[in-house]
Design a protein around this motif. Structure first.
Motif, short mmCIF file in Angstrom:
data_model
loop_
_atom_site.label_atom_id
_atom_site.label_comp_id
_atom_site.label_asym_id
_atom_site.label_seq_id
_atom_site.Cartn_x
_atom_site.Cartn_y
_atom_site.Cartn_z
N PRO A 49 39.85 44.93 46.72
CA PRO A 49 41.08 44.58 46.01
C PRO A 49 42.28 44.65 46.92
O PRO A 49 42.30 45.39 47.91
CB PRO A 49 41.15 45.64 44.90
CG PRO A 49 40.40 46.81 45.45
CD PRO A 49 39.29 46.22 46.26
N ASN A 50 43.29 43.88 46.59
CA ASN A 50 44.53 43.86 47.35
C ASN A 50 45.23 45.22 47.20
O ASN A 50 45.53 45.64 46.08
CB ASN A 50 45.43 42.74 46.81
CG ASN A 50 46.65 42.51 47.65
OD1 ASN A 50 47.33 43.45 48.05
ND2 ASN A 50 46.93 41.25 47.93
N VAL B 198 46.65 47.20 43.80
CA VAL B 198 46.15 48.53 43.42
C VAL B 198 47.32 49.50 43.24
O VAL B 198 47.39 50.24 42.25
CB VAL B 198 45.15 49.05 44.46
CG1 VAL B 198 44.81 50.51 44.19
CG2 VAL B 198 43.89 48.20 44.47
N GLU C 290 44.84 37.44 35.64
CA GLU C 290 44.99 37.15 37.06
C GLU C 290 44.83 35.66 37.29
O GLU C 290 43.79 35.07 36.96
CB GLU C 290 43.98 37.89 37.93
CG GLU C 290 44.29 37.67 39.41
CD GLU C 290 43.18 38.04 40.37
OE1 GLU C 290 43.40 37.86 41.58
OE2 GLU C 290 42.11 38.48 39.94
N CYS D 227 42.01 33.79 40.79
CA CYS D 227 41.26 35.02 41.02
C CYS D 227 40.22 34.90 42.12
O CYS D 227 39.69 35.91 42.58
CB CYS D 227 40.58 35.48 39.73
SG CYS D 227 39.33 34.33 39.09
N ASP E 165 40.09 41.41 42.80
CA ASP E 165 41.21 42.06 42.11
C ASP E 165 40.92 42.23 40.63
O ASP E 165 41.19 43.29 40.04
CB ASP E 165 42.49 41.26 42.30
CG ASP E 165 43.06 41.37 43.70
OD1 ASP E 165 42.56 42.20 44.49
OD2 ASP E 165 44.01 40.63 44.02
N TRP F 230 38.48 45.02 40.11
CA TRP F 230 39.10 46.34 40.26
C TRP F 230 39.90 46.69 39.01
O TRP F 230 39.84 47.83 38.52
CB TRP F 230 40.01 46.38 41.49
CG TRP F 230 40.63 47.73 41.64
CD1 TRP F 230 40.11 48.81 42.30
CD2 TRP F 230 41.88 48.18 41.06
NE1 TRP F 230 40.94 49.90 42.16
CE2 TRP F 230 42.02 49.54 41.41
CE3 TRP F 230 42.85 47.56 40.29
CZ2 TRP F 230 43.13 50.28 41.01
CZ3 TRP F 230 43.95 48.31 39.89
CH2 TRP F 230 44.09 49.65 40.24
#
Length: 213
Positions: free
Chosen positions: A28-29, A33, A46, A49, A54, A57
């Motif tokens: 994940p970015n 996070v 999102e 995606c 991401d 997560w």
């Protein structure tokens, strides 16, 4: 760059995602996070995606997530990566956000709407991000992450098109001031490796804004 550029077409990304190796790290970015960890989990959307890192997560962190992309191959990869235990928390939806009209499908608003590294010429960017912002519920949050314009001055390959890059100030200025409160507006540094193996510091634009009206 025009909206007929191959990079804007689903077929281009379907071809890329059809190759055997992952396009992205699967992690994940970190900026997402950090932003989402400060929020109470609820519903999340999102946009763009990709392979789903991401969105996965977010689901693991307790969010009920809809992940959208216009590449069917990307969504197939995302679905393949979804653990059975998270299947009830994730919906994968094929959507072209360039032509997506807010609320034309009766979709709900979300507690969190996020998009990472979506880069369009500024008129299209304004329309796309406005549509995403309209999907944020009152008191919910919008998180947008992208390549900062200063990356053009580094050795990291970036398209030589300044108009497609943006700062957090650009993004917040595009939102109605009476309806949004900026929470985070920064250029987040990180180390990256160029194709020839050099390490450079680049920056990610990060905007987190809360809808107040």
């Amino acid at each position: 760059m025009s909206d007929t550029d191959p990079r804007y077409e689903a077929a281009f990304w379907d071809q890329r995602y059809h190759q055997p190796n992952p396009l992205w790290s699967g992690q994940p970015n970190p900026a997402l996070v950090e932003a989402a960890s400060a929020l109470v989990p609820g519903t999340a959307l999102e946009a763009g995606c990709g392979e789903g890192a991401d969105a996965l997560w977010l689901a693991q962190a307790g969010w009920q997530v809809t992940g959208t992309d216009f590449s069917a191959q990307a969504l197939a990869r995302a679905a393949d990566h979804t653990p059975a235990a998270l299947a009830g928390r994730l919906t994968w939806q094929k959507t072209d956000i360039r032509t997506w009209t807010p609320h034309d499908d009766g979709a709900p608003c979300y507690d969190l709407v996020t998009a990472s590294f979506l880069h369009f010429p500024s008129p299209l960017r304004l329309a796309v991000f406005a549509a995403l912002a309209s999907r944020v519920a009152r008191d919910g949050h919008l998180v947008i992450i992208g390549h900062h314009p200063s990356d053009l001055d580094t050795a990291m390959p970036r398209p030589p098109e300044p108009d497609i890059f943006y700062t957090a100030d650009d993004l917040i200025d595009d939102l109605p001031a009476h309806a949004w409160k900026p929470v985070t507006r920064t250029a987040r540094p990180r180390t990256a490796t160029t194709p020839d193996g050099r390490q450079v510091t680049i920056h990610d634009t990060v905007l987190t804004a809360q809808r107040t009206h």
